[in-house]
Motif scaffolding. Sequence first.
Motif, PDB file in Angstrom:
ATOM      1  N   GLY A  69       0.794  -1.236   0.000  1.00  0.00           N
ATOM      2  CA  GLY A  69       0.000   0.000   0.000  1.00  0.00           C
ATOM      3  C   GLY A  69       0.824   1.284   0.000  1.00  0.00           C
ATOM      4  N   LEU A  70       2.140   1.191   0.216  1.00  0.00           N
ATOM      5  CA  LEU A  70       2.936   2.420   0.365  1.00  0.00           C
ATOM      6  C   LEU A  70       2.885   3.280  -0.896  1.00  0.00           C
ATOM      7  CD1 LEU A  70       6.184   1.122   2.151  1.00  0.00           C
ATOM      8  CD2 LEU A  70       4.405   2.588   3.126  1.00  0.00           C
ATOM      9  N   PRO A  71       2.472   4.537  -0.783  1.00  0.00           N
ATOM     10  CA  PRO A  71       2.417   5.421  -1.958  1.00  0.00           C
ATOM     11  C   PRO A  71       3.825   5.666  -2.521  1.00  0.00           C
ATOM     12  CG  PRO A  71       1.321   6.415  -0.051  1.00  0.00           C
ATOM     13  CD  PRO A  71       2.044   5.212   0.441  1.00  0.00           C
ATOM     14  N   ASP A  72       3.880   5.966  -3.813  1.00  0.00           N
ATOM     15  CA  ASP A  72       5.184   6.127  -4.452  1.00  0.00           C
ATOM     16  C   ASP A  72       6.006   7.273  -3.867  1.00  0.00           C
ATOM     17  OD1 ASP A  72       5.204   3.932  -6.118  1.00  0.00           O
ATOM     18  OD2 ASP A  72       4.031   4.947  -7.666  1.00  0.00           O
ATOM     19  N   GLU A  73       5.344   8.382  -3.482  1.00  0.00           N
ATOM     20  CA  GLU A  73       6.152   9.480  -2.941  1.00  0.00           C
ATOM     21  C   GLU A  73       6.810   9.079  -1.618  1.00  0.00           C
ATOM     22  OE1 GLU A  73       2.942   9.597  -3.587  1.00  0.00           O
ATOM     23  OE2 GLU A  73       1.801  10.747  -2.115  1.00  0.00           O
ATOM     24  N   VAL A  74       6.135   8.200  -0.889  1.00  0.00           N
ATOM     25  CA  VAL A  74       6.724   7.699   0.363  1.00  0.00           C
ATOM     26  C   VAL A  74       7.907   6.775   0.052  1.00  0.00           C
ATOM     27  CG1 VAL A  74       6.280   6.290   2.412  1.00  0.00           C
ATOM     28  CG2 VAL A  74       4.574   7.944   1.651  1.00  0.00           C
ATOM     29  N   ARG A  75       7.763   5.982  -1.005  1.00  0.00           N
ATOM     30  CA  ARG A  75       8.885   5.109  -1.408  1.00  0.00           C
ATOM     31  C   ARG A  75      10.093   5.945  -1.817  1.00  0.00           C
ATOM     32  NH1 ARG A  75       6.531  -0.420  -3.646  1.00  0.00           N
ATOM     33  NH2 ARG A  75       4.519  -0.301  -2.621  1.00  0.00           N
ATOM     34  N   ILE A 132      10.116  -3.338  -1.799  1.00  0.00           N
ATOM     35  CA  ILE A 132       9.457  -2.142  -2.347  1.00  0.00           C
ATOM     36  C   ILE A 132      10.263  -1.479  -3.451  1.00  0.00           C
ATOM     37  CG2 ILE A 132       8.110  -1.670  -0.249  1.00  0.00           C
ATOM     38  CD1 ILE A 132      10.117   0.586   0.339  1.00  0.00           C
ATOM     39  N   PHE A 133      11.497  -1.937  -3.680  1.00  0.00           N
ATOM     40  CA  PHE A 133      12.334  -1.339  -4.723  1.00  0.00           C
ATOM     41  C   PHE A 133      12.878  -2.392  -5.666  1.00  0.00           C
ATOM     42  CE2 PHE A 133      13.657   1.783  -1.200  1.00  0.00           C
ATOM     43  CZ  PHE A 133      12.722   2.722  -1.588  1.00  0.00           C
ATOM     44  N   ASP A 134      13.333  -1.921  -6.819  1.00  0.00           N
ATOM     45  CA  ASP A 134      14.246  -2.715  -7.629  1.00  0.00           C
ATOM     46  C   ASP A 134      15.603  -2.550  -6.927  1.00  0.00           C
ATOM     47  OD1 ASP A 134      16.332  -3.319  -9.392  1.00  0.00           O
ATOM     48  OD2 ASP A 134      15.133  -2.821 -11.150  1.00  0.00           O
ATOM     49  N   LEU A 320      12.054   2.264  -8.999  1.00  0.00           N
ATOM     50  CA  LEU A 320      10.624   1.956  -8.831  1.00  0.00           C
ATOM     51  C   LEU A 320      10.069   1.370 -10.134  1.00  0.00           C
ATOM     52  CD1 LEU A 320       9.297   4.976  -6.703  1.00  0.00           C
ATOM     53  CD2 LEU A 320       9.736   2.633  -5.955  1.00  0.00           C
ATOM     54  N   GLY A 321      10.915   0.692 -10.860  1.00  0.00           N
ATOM     55  CA  GLY A 321      10.471  -0.029 -12.060  1.00  0.00           C
ATOM     56  C   GLY A 321      10.025   0.875 -13.195  1.00  0.00           C
TER      57      GLY A 321
END
Length: 327
Positions: A69-75, A132-134, A320-321
């Motif tokens: 569920g983590l939003p991309d800006e948080v990632r 959560i990451f590549d 982030l792919g």
Amino acid sequence: MASVVNKPPFFDPVQHDVLVALEPFVVDLTQAHLERRKLWFPNELMPADDGPGVEADVELKQVREAARGLPDEVRVALAINLLTEEGLPHFHRLIAVYLGNESPWSAWNNLWTAEEDRHGCAMRDYVRDARIFDMGALERMQYRYIESGFNPAWEQDPYRLLAYTSLQERATQMAHANTGRSCGAYEPKIQRILAHISGDESRHYAFYRGVFNEVVERDTERALYALLKVMPALAMPGHTIPNYDLMSEVVRRGDIYGPRHYQKIVEELLAFWRIGGLTGLSAKGRELQDKLMKIPARLARMADYVEAKSSPRSFTFDFLGDRQIKL
Ligand SMILES: [Fe+2]
Ligand SMILES: [Fe+2]
């Protein structure tokens, strides 16, 4: 061009004497820090073993599900915070170069480094386990970050190091705390990790701003000069990485960390060091004081400008792919 290879650190003799005279104070601050802190370890937060009542496989599955569920800006914030932590070799080296290797300053440097080292470890454990990451892309970025070195233009002025670390500790404290808050609704685990890290950062902040406060009292004009060199723009080691500016922009748009936050930090430190109220200054000292007190308004204008020219756009990052992030 003159060679600077093996150029020894040269301190102004007055600055050298101030640093030596501050040693008992550093011993006391280090002791106070040790009494306040609670030592924690990454494995307590992301266990890598089956403890009583813990099944690592089940835990991992839960972590991965929650992290979805983590939003991309948080990632992106997690990536930039992790990179900043992984810049530790640069910072350890700079502190050793500027504050020496055989004194209470170096005892602090080693203690501080040991604490900081856990930050990158704990975050890396999480992002790896949570998938959560590549990770390959992130590791390549981290490699470039360390390899490109970090040599801020401090010109053998140790006060600039102390001003920088004061600002930097508060900035990382804020970035971790705000990232943790943004994670909270999706992922209590990373929120807990970031709470531990930002707790450390606020104690480090107390140390450095306390030390710099003494510098302001003992060698006011040089302290003001150093502040004026460092405060207007906080250079980050990562700024040489491709995409670093875009990552910073995403984090700003996510209201996690940006120029408004930095402005707040500058205001807080100018007030803590009572820069505006300093009296008995020479004409040059008053000029420095005046320029310093104008920095917050300038930062506010810069933040206004950045916000005014900001319009919706999309971002992509290999870690982030390369998916589109619209903000
Ligand atoms: Fe840290
Ligand atoms: Fe820190």
